[in-house]
Design a protein around this motif. Structure first.
Motif, short mmCIF file in Angstrom:
data_model
loop_
_atom_site.label_atom_id
_atom_site.label_comp_id
_atom_site.label_asym_id
_atom_site.label_seq_id
_atom_site.Cartn_x
_atom_site.Cartn_y
_atom_site.Cartn_z
N ILE B 67 0.91 -1.03 -0.01
CA ILE B 67 -0.02 -0.08 -0.08
C ILE B 67 0.86 1.18 0.01
N LYS B 75 -2.92 6.49 3.55
CA LYS B 75 -2.46 5.19 3.63
C LYS B 75 -2.82 4.40 4.79
N SER B 76 -2.46 5.02 5.80
CA SER B 76 -2.47 4.24 6.99
C SER B 76 -3.93 4.04 7.38
N THR B 79 -5.12 1.42 5.39
CA THR B 79 -4.74 0.01 5.86
C THR B 79 -5.44 -0.30 7.11
N ASN B 80 -5.75 0.65 8.29
CA ASN B 80 -6.73 0.25 9.30
C ASN B 80 -8.11 -0.21 8.88
N LEU B 82 -8.93 -1.43 5.94
CA LEU B 82 -8.98 -2.88 5.41
C LEU B 82 -8.88 -3.87 6.55
N LEU B 83 -8.17 -3.62 7.61
CA LEU B 83 -7.85 -4.51 8.62
C LEU B 83 -9.08 -4.90 9.21
N VAL B 95 0.63 -6.31 9.51
CA VAL B 95 1.05 -5.10 8.82
C VAL B 95 2.40 -4.70 9.04
N ALA B 97 4.88 -1.56 8.37
CA ALA B 97 4.82 -0.24 8.18
C ALA B 97 6.39 -0.06 7.90
N LEU B 159 0.25 -7.00 5.16
CA LEU B 159 -0.04 -5.51 4.21
C LEU B 159 1.19 -4.87 4.62
N GLU B 161 2.90 -1.34 4.21
CA GLU B 161 2.40 0.10 3.98
C GLU B 161 3.82 0.80 4.05
N TRP B 255 -11.32 -4.35 -0.80
CA TRP B 255 -10.83 -5.52 -0.55
C TRP B 255 -11.41 -6.52 -1.42
#
Lengths: 328, 328
Positions: B67, B75-76, B79-80, B82-83, B95, B97, B159, B161, B255
């Motif tokens: 990502i 992005k963060s 990502t969260n 998506l989690l 993840v 990072a 993931l 990131e 997703w």
């Protein structure tokens, strides 16, 4: 002496050192070509060494003057005008015109003869283009070797003129004893020179085409930038000289600036130190080039493909795989 | 079992694979640190391999989703979000990072816990910062190894990131199975993405902050650029998805796009081929890193200084000097 011996590296070297210009051209072609040819010439040159005084720089080592600057600033014209001044003082001079972007290699003989102009029949001048690309180390490796050959062939001065102002040109021009950076009036903003990495390598600035408006301003801008650089007392402060290469005006002053800088380097001990540092850099570049070659070799074979499969399957790790490829 | 065995590479590996999160964090610290520690962990991971099925990718190999995107693109947050979607489908997710510019290394535990937010107490999520710099190979070496460790520790999804959009980030994000590039409305000119090298690596574009004006235009610009790229019939055409990560809107579609891309890679045979290629690249990077290390070693010692003196005196040539330094 057999024909083979005469035309082999040692024979060519001897002929070049006796003043045979065709042999010198062939030796330089071998240096330019790189690889085994260049290596054979380098080894032949080394075998001349025992005849020299020990523990001092080779007496045959030429003094090198780099001439660089933006395209169109008049580097070639200045180089030719300098040739005239130097020949008037009976100095034997070789010119290496370094052009990494040229599609030509192997001497560009016709171009060189045209470039030589008034000096075409002068035995005290030797002009050579170098366009070495795509082989081990490239110009950064070939240029110092060509300088050594020219020194042994009886040219105590080598002008290294670069064509572009890419990183390679700056590197090549910066690896000379004196570096001349050619700028123009209205070339203006000194920031341009700084951007191109020319400020750091300049020992002499020549404001060429000084018959055009703005020459005094260009000189003043450069001097101001040098003021701001706060150069230490004992260090060399780059000289700024105005010249008009096409008419020859000011070219005597450029020559005098080169002489002054050379004297500074010699009396301060910097010449020897710079040459030692350049020799260290040259060896480091060769080591890096050899290792890059080795890297390409070991990572392109079947063994590399098999180890990649093993890594993808989790059956090896990158450290172990690299060790196996490198035979460690 | 002695204390040493428990805390050594094998013991830590076993504990991490049993679900001990503190052990997993310590293993990843060793990978991040590089050098002998990273090598010991890599070797310990390899010794797990014989228990696996031969001649296929490790069953523990995680599917990786990169990502990336410009700073501030969200992005963060994505990502969260998506989690959350993935945990709702009972997927175990790690993840990584990756932040080459961060002054922190060794896990940045507090930051990671804060970042995890709702997932801080969730055993199915593991978040880890990587800021590995200045050692052999850096992030490009550490990241794939960390992914292998996370796979063995029971996280089939990772993931990755990245924080900036420098060359390293693009390289790290591009070395994942699926690469998600996050853009914003008004981020506008697709040329920016092309300049940053993001167009070539994107499998999915997410137009994040799609509740702002200009989301449809951004999507249209990207689609038009993809039209111009004339992608072959059988190849994957990157999907463009609008989302608002802060509210969760559109994150299900992100997703689904990841799932679609994964299925494409698996059914076309590209997943296996890409992983083989990445393994080849990984080994090549390690070979290059090992050789660069060797180059630094051999060119910094007394022998190098002596050979430079000899070269300056004309008593050796660069080829011979390099060979002597390399022991060839």
């Amino acid at each position: 002496m057999s024909r083979d011996t005469q035309s082999g590296p040692e024979g060519l070297r001897d002929a070049a050192c006796r003043g045979d210009r065709a042999a010198l051209a062939r030796v330089l072609s071998m240096v330019e070509r790189g690889g085994p040819d260049a290596r054979a010439i380098a080894a032949a040159m080394t075998r001349l060494a025992p005849t020299r005084a020990p523990s001092q720089a080779s007496p045959a080592a030429s003094y090198t003057v780099g001439i660089t600057g933006a395209p169109g600033s008049g580097k070639s014209t200045l180089t030719n005008a300098l040739l005239g001044v130097m020949r008037g003082r009976d100095e034997r001079v070789a010119v290496l015109a370094v052009d990494p972007s040229s599609p030509y290699s192997g001497g560009a003989i016709l171009g060189d003869r045209l470039r030589m102009g008034d000096h075409a029949l002068d035995e005290g001048v030797f002009v050579r283009s170098m366009a070495t690309r795509g082989h081990l180390g490239g110009l950064a490796v070939a240029t110092p070797e060509a300088v050594r050959v020219l020194g042994a062939a009886g040219y105590p001065w080598v002008l290294v003129e670069t064509v572009g102002v890419g990183q390679v040109e700056v590197e090549v021009a910066g690896h000379t004893d004196t570096t001349v950076v050619v700028v123009n009036p209205g070339w203006g903003d000194a920031v341009q020179a700084a951007k191109a990495g020319l400020m750091e390598i300049a020992d002499i600035f020549v404001v060429n085409k000084a018959d055009r408006p703005g020459a005094a301003e260009a000189q003043r801008d450069l001097e101001r930038m040098l003021d701001m650089a706060s150069i230490p007392e004992a260090a060399w402060r780059p000289l700024v000289v105005q010249a008009t290469a096409t008419s020859g005006a000011g070219v005597d002053a450029v020559w005098q600036a080169i002489i002054d800088h050379r004297r500074h380097l010699e009396t301060s001990g910097q010449l020897a130190e710079q040459r030692r540092q350049r020799a260290r850099d040259e060896i480091a570049r060769m080591v890096a080039a050899r290792l890059a070659e080795r890297s390409r070799e070991v990572t392109s074979g079947d063994q590399a493909a098999e180890l990649a499969e093993a890594l993808a399957r989790g059956e090896t790790d990158p450290w172990t795989a690299a060790d196996e490829l490198l035979g460690l």
